[in-house]
Motif scaffolding. Structure first.
Motif, PDB file in Angstrom:
ATOM      1  N   THR B 235       0.822  -1.211   0.000  1.00  0.00           N
ATOM      2  CA  THR B 235       0.000   0.000   0.000  1.00  0.00           C
ATOM      3  C   THR B 235       0.857   1.264   0.000  1.00  0.00           C
ATOM      4  OG1 THR B 235      -0.051   0.052   2.415  1.00  0.00           O
ATOM      5  CG2 THR B 235      -1.885  -1.064   1.340  1.00  0.00           C
ATOM      6  N   GLN B 236       0.215   2.357  -0.458  1.00  0.00           N
ATOM      7  CA  GLN B 236       0.761   3.696  -0.222  1.00  0.00           C
ATOM      8  C   GLN B 236      -0.402   4.480   0.367  1.00  0.00           C
ATOM      9  OE1 GLN B 236       2.748   5.333  -3.797  1.00  0.00           O
ATOM     10  NE2 GLN B 236       2.880   3.222  -4.489  1.00  0.00           N
ATOM     11  N   ALA B 237      -0.484   4.444   1.686  1.00  0.00           N
ATOM     12  CA  ALA B 237      -1.703   4.921   2.352  1.00  0.00           C
ATOM     13  C   ALA B 237      -2.045   6.361   2.004  1.00  0.00           C
ATOM     14  CB  ALA B 237      -1.564   4.760   3.860  1.00  0.00           C
ATOM     15  N   HIS B 238      -1.028   7.204   1.818  1.00  0.00           N
ATOM     16  CA  HIS B 238      -1.337   8.622   1.594  1.00  0.00           C
ATOM     17  C   HIS B 238      -1.980   8.875   0.234  1.00  0.00           C
ATOM     18  CE1 HIS B 238       2.512   8.102  -0.298  1.00  0.00           C
ATOM     19  NE2 HIS B 238       2.447   9.292  -0.836  1.00  0.00           N
ATOM     20  N   THR B 239      -1.767   7.971  -0.731  1.00  0.00           N
ATOM     21  CA  THR B 239      -2.422   8.157  -2.027  1.00  0.00           C
ATOM     22  C   THR B 239      -3.656   7.258  -2.157  1.00  0.00           C
ATOM     23  OG1 THR B 239      -1.173   6.395  -3.112  1.00  0.00           O
ATOM     24  CG2 THR B 239      -0.211   8.608  -3.155  1.00  0.00           C
ATOM     25  N   GLY B 240      -3.791   6.297  -1.265  1.00  0.00           N
ATOM     26  CA  GLY B 240      -4.937   5.384  -1.344  1.00  0.00           C
ATOM     27  C   GLY B 240      -4.609   4.116  -2.112  1.00  0.00           C
ATOM     28  N   GLU B 241      -3.411   4.047  -2.672  1.00  0.00           N
ATOM     29  CA  GLU B 241      -2.978   2.890  -3.442  1.00  0.00           C
ATOM     30  C   GLU B 241      -3.002   1.619  -2.572  1.00  0.00           C
ATOM     31  OE1 GLU B 241      -1.584   3.561  -6.612  1.00  0.00           O
ATOM     32  OE2 GLU B 241      -1.118   1.458  -7.081  1.00  0.00           O
ATOM     33  N   GLY B 242      -3.708   0.592  -3.046  1.00  0.00           N
ATOM     34  CA  GLY B 242      -3.702  -0.696  -2.345  1.00  0.00           C
ATOM     35  C   GLY B 242      -4.744  -0.844  -1.248  1.00  0.00           C
ATOM     36  N   LEU B 243      -5.471   0.230  -0.929  1.00  0.00           N
ATOM     37  CA  LEU B 243      -6.404   0.143   0.200  1.00  0.00           C
ATOM     38  C   LEU B 243      -7.582  -0.785  -0.069  1.00  0.00           C
ATOM     39  CD1 LEU B 243      -6.423   3.839   1.473  1.00  0.00           C
ATOM     40  CD2 LEU B 243      -5.455   1.832   2.603  1.00  0.00           C
ATOM     41  N   SER B 244      -8.085  -0.776  -1.322  1.00  0.00           N
ATOM     42  CA  SER B 244      -9.226  -1.659  -1.583  1.00  0.00           C
ATOM     43  C   SER B 244      -8.770  -3.115  -1.548  1.00  0.00           C
ATOM     44  CB  SER B 244      -9.927  -1.297  -2.895  1.00  0.00           C
ATOM     45  OG  SER B 244      -9.034  -1.422  -3.960  1.00  0.00           O
ATOM     46  N   GLU B 245      -7.519  -3.375  -1.979  1.00  0.00           N
ATOM     47  CA  GLU B 245      -6.977  -4.732  -1.867  1.00  0.00           C
ATOM     48  C   GLU B 245      -6.865  -5.131  -0.392  1.00  0.00           C
ATOM     49  OE1 GLU B 245      -5.812  -2.406  -3.807  1.00  0.00           O
ATOM     50  OE2 GLU B 245      -5.384  -3.210  -5.808  1.00  0.00           O
ATOM     51  N   LEU B 246      -6.503  -4.150   0.439  1.00  0.00           N
ATOM     52  CA  LEU B 246      -6.364  -4.440   1.869  1.00  0.00           C
ATOM     53  C   LEU B 246      -7.710  -4.855   2.469  1.00  0.00           C
ATOM     54  CD1 LEU B 246      -4.488  -4.475   4.329  1.00  0.00           C
ATOM     55  CD2 LEU B 246      -5.014  -2.061   4.685  1.00  0.00           C
ATOM     56  N   VAL B 247      -8.763  -4.108   2.111  1.00  0.00           N
ATOM     57  CA  VAL B 247     -10.094  -4.450   2.623  1.00  0.00           C
ATOM     58  C   VAL B 247     -10.533  -5.813   2.084  1.00  0.00           C
ATOM     59  CG1 VAL B 247     -12.529  -3.833   2.545  1.00  0.00           C
ATOM     60  CG2 VAL B 247     -10.836  -2.111   3.109  1.00  0.00           C
ATOM     61  N   ASN B 248     -10.219  -6.083   0.826  1.00  0.00           N
ATOM     62  CA  ASN B 248     -10.544  -7.402   0.267  1.00  0.00           C
ATOM     63  C   ASN B 248      -9.859  -8.514   1.062  1.00  0.00           C
ATOM     64  OD1 ASN B 248     -12.136  -6.327  -1.698  1.00  0.00           O
ATOM     65  ND2 ASN B 248     -10.538  -6.369  -3.294  1.00  0.00           N
ATOM     66  N   ALA B 249      -8.602  -8.278   1.413  1.00  0.00           N
ATOM     67  CA  ALA B 249      -7.860  -9.297   2.166  1.00  0.00           C
ATOM     68  C   ALA B 249      -8.485  -9.510   3.542  1.00  0.00           C
ATOM     69  CB  ALA B 249      -6.396  -8.867   2.305  1.00  0.00           C
ATOM     70  N   VAL B 250      -8.898  -8.414   4.186  1.00  0.00           N
ATOM     71  CA  VAL B 250      -9.552  -8.519   5.504  1.00  0.00           C
ATOM     72  C   VAL B 250     -10.851  -9.308   5.372  1.00  0.00           C
ATOM     73  CG1 VAL B 250     -10.751  -7.196   7.308  1.00  0.00           C
ATOM     74  CG2 VAL B 250      -8.513  -6.428   6.473  1.00  0.00           C
ATOM     75  N   ASN B 251     -11.621  -8.989   4.335  1.00  0.00           N
ATOM     76  CA  ASN B 251     -12.888  -9.692   4.117  1.00  0.00           C
ATOM     77  C   ASN B 251     -12.675 -11.174   3.825  1.00  0.00           C
ATOM     78  OD1 ASN B 251     -14.574  -7.534   4.632  1.00  0.00           O
ATOM     79  ND2 ASN B 251     -14.529  -6.817   2.513  1.00  0.00           N
ATOM     80  N   SER B 252     -11.642 -11.491   3.040  1.00  0.00           N
ATOM     81  CA  SER B 252     -11.375 -12.909   2.746  1.00  0.00           C
ATOM     82  C   SER B 252     -11.028 -13.657   4.028  1.00  0.00           C
ATOM     83  CB  SER B 252     -10.199 -13.096   1.791  1.00  0.00           C
ATOM     84  OG  SER B 252     -10.332 -12.283   0.686  1.00  0.00           O
ATOM     85  N   HIS B 253     -10.240 -13.002   4.898  1.00  0.00           N
ATOM     86  CA  HIS B 253      -9.870 -13.657   6.145  1.00  0.00           C
ATOM     87  C   HIS B 253     -11.103 -13.940   6.993  1.00  0.00           C
ATOM     88  CE1 HIS B 253      -8.353 -13.774  10.402  1.00  0.00           C
ATOM     89  NE2 HIS B 253      -7.647 -14.731   9.832  1.00  0.00           N
ATOM     90  N   ARG B 254     -12.008 -12.966   6.990  1.00  0.00           N
ATOM     91  CA  ARG B 254     -13.243 -13.120   7.751  1.00  0.00           C
ATOM     92  C   ARG B 254     -14.066 -14.294   7.226  1.00  0.00           C
ATOM     93  NH1 ARG B 254     -15.720  -7.427   7.929  1.00  0.00           N
ATOM     94  NH2 ARG B 254     -14.012  -6.941   9.338  1.00  0.00           N
ATOM     95  N   GLU B 255     -14.161 -14.368   5.897  1.00  0.00           N
ATOM     96  CA  GLU B 255     -14.904 -15.487   5.288  1.00  0.00           C
ATOM     97  C   GLU B 255     -14.257 -16.822   5.655  1.00  0.00           C
ATOM     98  OE1 GLU B 255     -15.051 -14.516   1.106  1.00  0.00           O
ATOM     99  OE2 GLU B 255     -16.203 -12.702   1.614  1.00  0.00           O
ATOM    100  N   TYR B 256     -12.932 -16.818   5.649  1.00  0.00           N
ATOM    101  CA  TYR B 256     -12.215 -18.038   6.014  1.00  0.00           C
ATOM    102  C   TYR B 256     -12.543 -18.447   7.443  1.00  0.00           C
ATOM    103  CZ  TYR B 256      -8.379 -20.755   7.950  1.00  0.00           C
ATOM    104  OH  TYR B 256      -7.660 -21.684   8.641  1.00  0.00           O
ATOM    105  N   LEU B 257     -12.563 -17.464   8.365  1.00  0.00           N
ATOM    106  CA  LEU B 257     -12.860 -17.770   9.766  1.00  0.00           C
ATOM    107  C   LEU B 257     -14.236 -18.405   9.912  1.00  0.00           C
ATOM    108  CD1 LEU B 257     -11.582 -14.648  11.751  1.00  0.00           C
ATOM    109  CD2 LEU B 257     -10.549 -16.918  11.637  1.00  0.00           C
ATOM    110  N   VAL B 258     -15.187 -17.879   9.149  1.00  0.00           N
ATOM    111  CA  VAL B 258     -16.553 -18.401   9.235  1.00  0.00           C
ATOM    112  C   VAL B 258     -16.621 -19.804   8.648  1.00  0.00           C
ATOM    113  CG1 VAL B 258     -18.939 -18.075   8.478  1.00  0.00           C
ATOM    114  CG2 VAL B 258     -17.575 -16.094   9.195  1.00  0.00           C
ATOM    115  N   SER B 259     -16.078 -19.962   7.429  1.00  0.00           N
ATOM    116  CA  SER B 259     -16.229 -21.247   6.747  1.00  0.00           C
ATOM    117  C   SER B 259     -15.448 -22.358   7.443  1.00  0.00           C
ATOM    118  CB  SER B 259     -15.806 -21.129   5.274  1.00  0.00           C
ATOM    119  OG  SER B 259     -14.440 -20.834   5.211  1.00  0.00           O
TER     120      SER B 259
END
Lengths: 137, 324
Positions: B235-259
């Protein structure tokens, strides 16, 4: 046990000078208070929202731009609206380059005290401790 | 007028509970202070609040000072908002060991959603608590959860290597790193690098980013196999680069925890850890209190300074005497 005093040190408006704000923040910290620093260039609405969310006892505003007569009353109005109060339970202080003749109008608008250049940090901390509007015990 | 602020005095805990369930910000704000200050009314308030939890998702963000945690949190808030989720943020900074005061500076990085009604940001000081969080973090999460936020983001203090308390509270822990913060030996030590469910390599535009990514990759290769391999998001937080990928990764982890059914197991572990904390707190209080009354604390201190006893023996005797 006495509860912690929380202070928002805020920089309203467009001036980019926060050396003074940081010195004040540090003086409050060294007096055992928890200080939330807003960062530069905040609007009155943003500062009022921060003050509510952080549940502070004191809002200390640093302003050197000359726009104090416009911005500071607005901060007070926004605070009243956000908190739904007719008289504020937070102490509102101002510091910076504020001419003597502007002070009465600021006080009439709800700023509790104005500190000019040369005021010692000790004096500001003492004033703050003795003029809180909410119980500390 | 938006809201009427809570007033102090009798019935404050009922007043606050009612305000929180109604969605009043001043009430939530005051309730958090009450809990943090350890006020007597807080016990009653929390006993109701825990029954009203809605099970928000809790994401932890940790990492060394200066790697960009606060800027990443600001970015996460924006991403969650664009998905229509409301967000509560808890940002922890250290208390001065000398004055007991603190400068809570994480808000400086909050540049968007500053007056968004669906975002609530609260700065907490550690007040002497070790582990990277405030002692009351779990209770503040419960308050925000009862209030109704969909997502709760917890930012730890700038963590060294062993501030790993966040894993007790967060379902998903994001460890933020920046390039060139140490050689590959740092990456195999125990501590915060072990608790990451997602790695965020921030400041990815700096030279050395690729090498740091490889170091983390190597460390992950040495981990025991499990159903989840932590992704590394650049990521480059100050430009927003990579942030949506970061949220996707968090969401995938959450799905993994549930499944995988791990979510339940994680909740159990976290309850045990929190129970543990309160048990130690209460037992220490009880022992010290009664040992002070009957003078056995004073005797133990004398034995220690004269060299007639050792700390473990003294402590065992005090526990035997006062906890039965």
């Amino acid at each position: 046990m006495a509860r912690k005093i929380r202070v928002l040190v805020g920089k309203p408006g467009l001036d980019g000078h926060d050396r003074g704000a940081k010195v004040i923040a540090r003086a409050y910290r060294d007096a055992g208070m928890e200080v939330i620093y807003s960062g530069l260039h905040r609007t009155p609405e943003e500062l009022a929202r921060m003050a509510v969310d952080e549940d502070v006892d004191v809002v200390a505003l640093s302003i050197l731009s000359g726009a104090h007569s416009t911005l500071l009353p607005k901060v007070v109005q926004c605070l009243l609206r956000e908190k739904g109060q007719s008289s504020l339970d937070v102490l509102v202080l101002a510091g910076g380059i504020i001419p003597e003749e502007d002070i009465p109008a600021l006080k009439a608008a709800g700023v509790d005290e104005v500190f000019g250049p040369g005021t010692s940090t000790q004096e500001i901390v003492e004033y703050t401790k003795t003029h809180l509007k909410r119980e500390v015990a | 007028m938006r809201e009427t602020s809570p007033t102090r005095g009798a019935g404050i805990s009922d007043q606050l509970l009612e305000g929180i369930l109604r969605g009043s910000r001043p009430h939530l704000a005051r309730a958090i202070s009450l809990v943090e200050d350890g006020a007597g009314e807080a016990v009653r308030l929390l006993s109701h609040v825990y029954k009203r939890r809605r099970m928000a998702s809790v994401v932890g963000v940790t990492g060394s000072p200066g790697v960009g945690k606060s800027t990443i949190v600001n970015g996460l808030v924006g991403e969650f908002r664009s998905l229509g989720r409301s967000v509560g943020v808890i940002a922890v900074d250290p208390t001065s060991p000398f004055s007991g005061g603190a400068i809570l500076g994480d808000r400086v990085r909050l540049r968007t959603h500053t007056t968004d009604d669906m975002v609530y940001w609260r700065s907490l000081a550690t007040r002497g608590h070790l582990g990277g969080l405030s002692r009351h973090t779990g209770d503040v999460i419960a308050l925000m959860d009862a209030y109704g936020f969909d997502e709760i983001v917890v930012e730890t203090v700038g963590a060294g290597q062993s501030e790993v308390d966040i894993m007790k509270y967060a379902e998903t822990v994001v460890v933020v790193l920046a390039p060139n913060l140490g050689d590959d030996v740092q990456a195999i030590k125990a501590g915060i690098l072990e608790i990451g469910d997602v790695f965020c390599l921030n400041k990815a535009d700096l030279p050395g980013a690729e090498r740091t990514r490889r170091d983390i990759e190597m460390m992950l290769n040495l981990r025991e196999e499990s159903g989840w391999r932590p992704p590394i998001v650049m990521t480059q937080a100050h430009t927003g680069e990579g942030l949506s990928e970061l949220v996707n990764a968090v969401n995938s982890h959450r799905e993994y925890l549930v499944s995988s059914g791990l979510l339940e197991q994680k909740a159990r572990q976290s309850h045990l850890a929190i129970l543990n904390e309160y048990l130690s707190l209460l037992t220490v209080e009880k022992v010290l209190e009664s040992a002070q009354v009957d003078g056995s604390l004073e005797r133990a201190l004398k034995d220690l300074s004269s060299g007639n006893s050792d700390p473990l023996t003294c402590a065992s005797e005090l526990v035997k005497r006062h906890l039965t």
